[in-house]
Design an enzyme around this catalytic site. Structure first.
Site, PDB file in Angstrom:
ATOM      1  CB  CYS B 180      26.538  86.486  92.617  1.00  0.00           C
ATOM      2  SG  CYS B 180      27.572  85.737  91.467  1.00  0.00           S
ATOM      3  NE  ARG B 181      22.640  91.040  90.580  1.00  0.00           N
ATOM      4  CZ  ARG B 181      23.334  92.380  90.764  1.00  0.00           C
ATOM      5  NH1 ARG B 181      24.560  92.567  90.166  1.00  0.00           N
ATOM      6  NH2 ARG B 181      22.880  93.205  91.538  1.00  0.00           N
TER       7      ARG B 181
END
Lengths: 225, 225
Positions: B180-181
């Site tokens: 993800c981030r």
DNA sequence: TAACTATTCAATAAATTAATTGAATAGTTG
DNA sequence: CAACTATTCAATTAATTTATTGAATAGTTA
């Protein structure tokens, strides 16, 4: 209702911001830069920054709480040092980012170095080439203790206050290059001014020891198979 | 008497501290991290952070004054983005330094990921090996617009909210890895939890796109002659 | 141009931070 | 152990910052 994730993130970012808070005071940044050059007593830092003792001590406390510096006693003095090379490295990142994003920094740098002291720095790459060919003598004009903590290989220690005394001992057949704490330290520029005024060919290296290390790490990696 | 040099240094460090001030608020750091993933409207940022509109806008203003973000209008929205890749990169430096120096950050990270979500991340190096051998499918579980702004090559876009719907379309013969981030985003961990609960073998990549880029730059340099 | 939305401004109160001063403390040397 | 020095603490004041609210503004679409 506040989620567990929200709470966690808030705590986490609060911690990141602790480091950020340390970087929000000009004086603390200056202290970190000075300590990046080597361990120093509170007293030394007072003289170097022109701040009051209590003030320096308080800032050092703040830096200590965020684990950016550590200290130990030595005789009458308490010696502070950065808590690891990654701190010095991070400071260089901050300088680079500031210089890239803030026109004001670019201006300040150009103004004093080109308009006032009027000299173009020599590129690190070029210096290394010319040093290998034995065309250049590299002078480290920082105080001697900083030289002893670490210096660019091949450099000769020649603290500013000794420079004029030892002019005679400099080789006359080679060009002189002077460096100091880094891009925001003016000692090397002042040294070059003195040298030129005495008719000696000299130029300034903008980079300091930390910037040199970074450069070498990158090109060392590059030269590996 | 205050020397010209002292004045110059004070101005310079004041500028550096402008960047530092931006980093002294947890909320601003969170905004910078989110914007590092791609451009976002103020409205999006409000929803992602849970802050008030005026508050977000004010922080963005501060960041704008220090040239860390820029903005443009698009229809009814004002879109903010980071002012350059060096800003995102600097954020990673800050994360690394914080994690290295602050035990508290290490603790927070371990607590939620090991004790609560109980999963060991897969190493980036290992992932790349296994992807080359075709043993692994890499899922990007961020919102689709962030995927479109940039993603790890070979990754498939699978936003969190679509995950359960599209479970059937996932290959059953390969292991799933989700990212993800970055290290402080929990989406990938949640995705892995869902996948495992459905009996699908899955693990989490701690690194995000920015960390991947850094890693590749270094190993690209290394693999050059 | 009217209606609508997103964004920004302005004002406030609470909280934090910076700089300064003088006194207290701790550690070292003779 | 006394004298000395360097360092830290504590208290104060001034200044800055944060978060929050409601209102004003600017830009877009129909």
């Amino acid at each position: 209702m506040v989620s567990m994730e929200r709470i966690w993130k808030d705590q986490l970012y609060k911690e990141f911001a602790r480091i950020g808070k340390c970087l929000s005071s000009p004086k603390r940044l200056e202290l970190l830069d000075l300590l990046s050059q080597g361990p120093k007593s509170v007293d030394q830092l007072v003289k170097l920054t022109g701040m009051s003792v209590a003030n320096v001590s308080q800032h050092l406390q703040t830096l200590h709480e965020s684990r950016l510096v550590r200290s130990h006693r030595q005789g009458n003095f308490v010696i502070y040092e950065i808590a690891g090379l990654s701190v010095a490295d991070f400071m260089v990142s901050l300088h680079r980012l500031s210089e890239k994003q803030l026109v004001e920094v670019q201006k300040l740098k150009t103004e004093i170095l080109q308009n006032h002291l009027s000299m173009e720095p020599i590129a690190l790459e070029k210096l290394l080439e010319r040093m290998e060919r034995g065309e250049v003598v590299l002078l480290d004009v920082r105080p001697q203790d900083e030289y002893e903590t670490g210096h660019i290989p091949g450099a000769i220690s020649m603290p500013m206050e000794d420079l004029e005394k030892h002019l005679a001992s400099l080789p006359t057949d080679k060009e002189i290059v002077a460096y100091c704490r880094g891009p925001y330290c003016l000692m090397s520029a002042q040294a070059v001014e003195i040298l030129i005024s005495k008719g000696i060919k000299a130029s300034r290296l903008e980079e300091g020891l930390i910037e040199w290390k970074r450069y070498m790490e990158q090109s060392n990696i590059q030269s590996q198979p």
